[in-house]
Enzyme design. Sequence first.
Site, short mmCIF file in Angstrom:
data_model
loop_
_atom_site.label_atom_id
_atom_site.label_comp_id
_atom_site.label_asym_id
_atom_site.label_seq_id
_atom_site.Cartn_x
_atom_site.Cartn_y
_atom_site.Cartn_z
N CYS A 121 84.70 57.25 -17.42
CA CYS A 121 85.59 57.19 -18.58
C CYS A 121 85.02 56.06 -19.44
O CYS A 121 85.15 54.89 -19.10
CB CYS A 121 87.02 56.88 -18.16
SG CYS A 121 88.08 56.52 -19.58
N CYS A 124 88.04 53.83 -21.29
CA CYS A 124 88.97 52.96 -20.53
C CYS A 124 88.72 53.13 -19.03
O CYS A 124 87.63 52.75 -18.57
CB CYS A 124 90.42 53.18 -20.94
SG CYS A 124 91.02 54.88 -20.93
N SER A 125 89.67 53.69 -18.30
CA SER A 125 89.48 53.79 -16.85
C SER A 125 90.14 55.04 -16.28
O SER A 125 90.70 55.01 -15.19
CB SER A 125 90.03 52.53 -16.16
OG SER A 125 91.38 52.31 -16.55
N CYS A 126 90.09 56.13 -17.03
CA CYS A 126 90.69 57.39 -16.56
C CYS A 126 89.99 57.83 -15.28
O CYS A 126 88.76 57.78 -15.19
CB CYS A 126 90.56 58.47 -17.62
SG CYS A 126 91.41 58.03 -19.16
#
Lengths: 217, 238
Positions: A121, A124-126
């Site tokens: 991702c 962000c941090s999906c």
Amino acid sequence: MKSKEELYRDNHIHDHDHHDHDHDHPHVLSDSFEELRTMAIESLLIEKGLVTMEEIDRLVRHYEQEVGPMLGAKIVARAWKDPAFKQRLLQNGKEAVAEMELQAELVVLENEPGIHNVVVCTLCSCYPRTLLGLPPTWYKSTAYRSRVVIDPRSVLKEFGLELNESVEIRVWDSNAEIRYLVLPERPEGTERMSEEELAALVSRDAMVGTAIVSAVV
Amino acid sequence: MNGIHDVGGMDGLGPVQYEENEPVFHEPWEGRLTAMQTLMRSKHRLFHLDETRYAIERIDPVYYMGSSYYQIWLLRTEALLKERGVFTEEELQGKMAQLSPGISPAPHLGAFRKVKPPMSSAIRKVVLETAAGTAEPSEAIVPKFSPGMSVRAKLMSPLGHTRIPRYVRDKVGVIEAIHGLFILPDTKVHKGIDLYQTVYRVRFEAQDLWGEDASPHDKLYIELWEDYLELEGVQDEK
């Protein structure tokens, strides 16, 4: 000697009744701004009736114990054993994992000879949190997020995964609501293994695509 | 926004640091923060996912680059709770002093520890112009593009929140699949509306994104909302 966690908890519980007459409390939080700040937020939210300590405890336990790569590994092992399930999983990941009482807006990516999938991702941090738990630090790092899209081969090499030049690498940037799980190739020599034994071979990294599965743990 | 969070393809961010047997949380406060964040979002619906992302995007870039994931999360969460009027900075500081009398540890990168207000511009728009979408997710919408079509990711630079990373903008790819309707994050954050729009899986050749050094075999797949795409007309008319 109490653990930091116990002290943290004590400090909270005693917050309301002890703070103005008991100054012998160890100032365990004084060395960390973030810890103290988080405690202050928790106290305020509890005072305002928005959360309870039990709700927070329960969720922390959930993140630490109830979710994790073992859930994803079960999906992979079942797909390896059960061709009909594998087909359903590849066709509609969300519906297939619902059979196992798991929830995810899921697309499953199958590794095949000559095709390797890897997930990131960049914004962000999906991450498929309901299937793999919370993402590891490296997955959230700007190093991984910036590099794996432009130079996947070098990044995978750093993970110890050297792919032949002819292999097609598919990088998946999960920037929307869809989450990805890599279905690794089943290693040879595992034909007699049970689903549980197979699941034990499947690592978190293999389901993100930065590793492959080998028959020896 | 063309923010510091949009790192895809950037250089200089170093080798990937790998921790063997990494715990879920390194410190108890990280877990409690995560739990509170979840409760505020899912139980109280004080903010939604894209608003939490947008708050992170507005963090001072020095802090963003120099801080841990949970340090960033903490700053984001307290900023949103203050914006929503749950508590004030004074209440927070008062509580900290009460919990740890006489001792006030210095924050990490204190001078940069802030969520900045959005920049204003005389020319640039905050949010893209929307052409499509429905408030009703069950509505049968005909997708503008179909699998196999050549599309160009729009060249755009909204000042506000968006989910089209810079590295695909103005690049040509192929529609690989249609995923159905999802809320457009841009208008969700900036107009507070649930506008459902078709999301497509788009495939790009690595060389089309990064140049000839990239492997001719490699591909990049990404999900893009309909308003992020336009038909690659030139190729189509040939």
